[in-house]
Design a protein around this motif. Sequence first.
Motif, PDB file in Angstrom:
ATOM      1  N   SER A  39       0.851  -1.187   0.000  1.00 18.39           N
ATOM      2  CA  SER A  39       0.000   0.000   0.000  1.00 18.39           C
ATOM      3  C   SER A  39       0.882   1.231   0.000  1.00 18.39           C
ATOM      4  O   SER A  39       2.034   1.153   0.445  1.00 18.39           O
ATOM      5  CB  SER A  39      -0.895   0.000   1.240  1.00 18.39           C
ATOM      6  N   PRO A  40       0.364   2.367  -0.454  1.00 19.46           N
ATOM      7  CA  PRO A  40       1.168   3.592  -0.473  1.00 19.46           C
ATOM      8  C   PRO A  40       1.726   3.914   0.911  1.00 19.46           C
ATOM      9  O   PRO A  40       0.999   3.901   1.906  1.00 19.46           O
ATOM     10  CB  PRO A  40       0.174   4.657  -0.924  1.00 19.46           C
ATOM     11  N   GLY A  41       3.014   4.144   0.947  1.00 19.44           N
ATOM     12  CA  GLY A  41       3.650   4.532   2.195  1.00 19.44           C
ATOM     13  C   GLY A  41       3.939   3.389   3.150  1.00 19.44           C
ATOM     14  O   GLY A  41       4.408   3.613   4.271  1.00 19.44           O
ATOM     15  N   LYS A  42       3.663   2.178   2.718  1.00 23.06           N
ATOM     16  CA  LYS A  42       3.875   1.017   3.589  1.00 23.06           C
ATOM     17  C   LYS A  42       4.885   0.058   2.972  1.00 23.06           C
ATOM     18  O   LYS A  42       5.131   0.071   1.771  1.00 23.06           O
ATOM     19  CB  LYS A  42       2.558   0.289   3.842  1.00 23.06           C
ATOM     20  N   GLU A  43       5.440  -0.780   3.835  1.00 19.19           N
ATOM     21  CA  GLU A  43       6.362  -1.815   3.375  1.00 19.19           C
ATOM     22  C   GLU A  43       5.598  -2.895   2.618  1.00 19.19           C
ATOM     23  O   GLU A  43       4.396  -3.089   2.821  1.00 19.19           O
ATOM     24  CB  GLU A  43       7.052  -2.452   4.578  1.00 19.19           C
ATOM     25  N   ARG A  44       6.317  -3.596   1.739  1.00 16.30           N
ATOM     26  CA  ARG A  44       5.713  -4.738   1.077  1.00 16.30           C
ATOM     27  C   ARG A  44       5.425  -5.811   2.122  1.00 16.30           C
ATOM     28  O   ARG A  44       6.260  -6.100   2.972  1.00 16.30           O
ATOM     29  CB  ARG A  44       6.646  -5.264  -0.011  1.00 16.30           C
TER      30      ARG A  44
END
Length: 124
Positions: A39-44
């Motif tokens: 998600s945008p701004g988050k880690e995979r």
Amino acid sequence: VQLQASGGGLVQAGGSLRLSCLASGRSFSTYTVGWFRQSPGKEREFVATIRRTGHTYIADSMKGRFTISRDNSKNTVYLGMNSLNPEDTAIYYCAASQTVIQSALRQSSAYGAWGQGTLVTVSS
């Protein structure tokens, strides 16, 4: 192996989707294939993976809602997603490895081949 993810789209909260990961190349049945999302701004984030034996592993937060399966005759791995909520909105990637060890199944760095991703958007 080359991977192509598909099946993403816009769905309302509570709905379902099935993603597909189509592989090209030989020996698909010997690969462990996993799904990750970002998600945008988050880690995979690890979602699920399936071994060549058929053993499956699902992230704890998705157990009971997500399933993973494979059809080696079609060179395809599927991710079934039910009871979707807006927090599931992400780009979903499939990945494959012939050498990933048990302890690294949930680590994206353990997978050498990646598809282009498919966007899943869950509206509230």
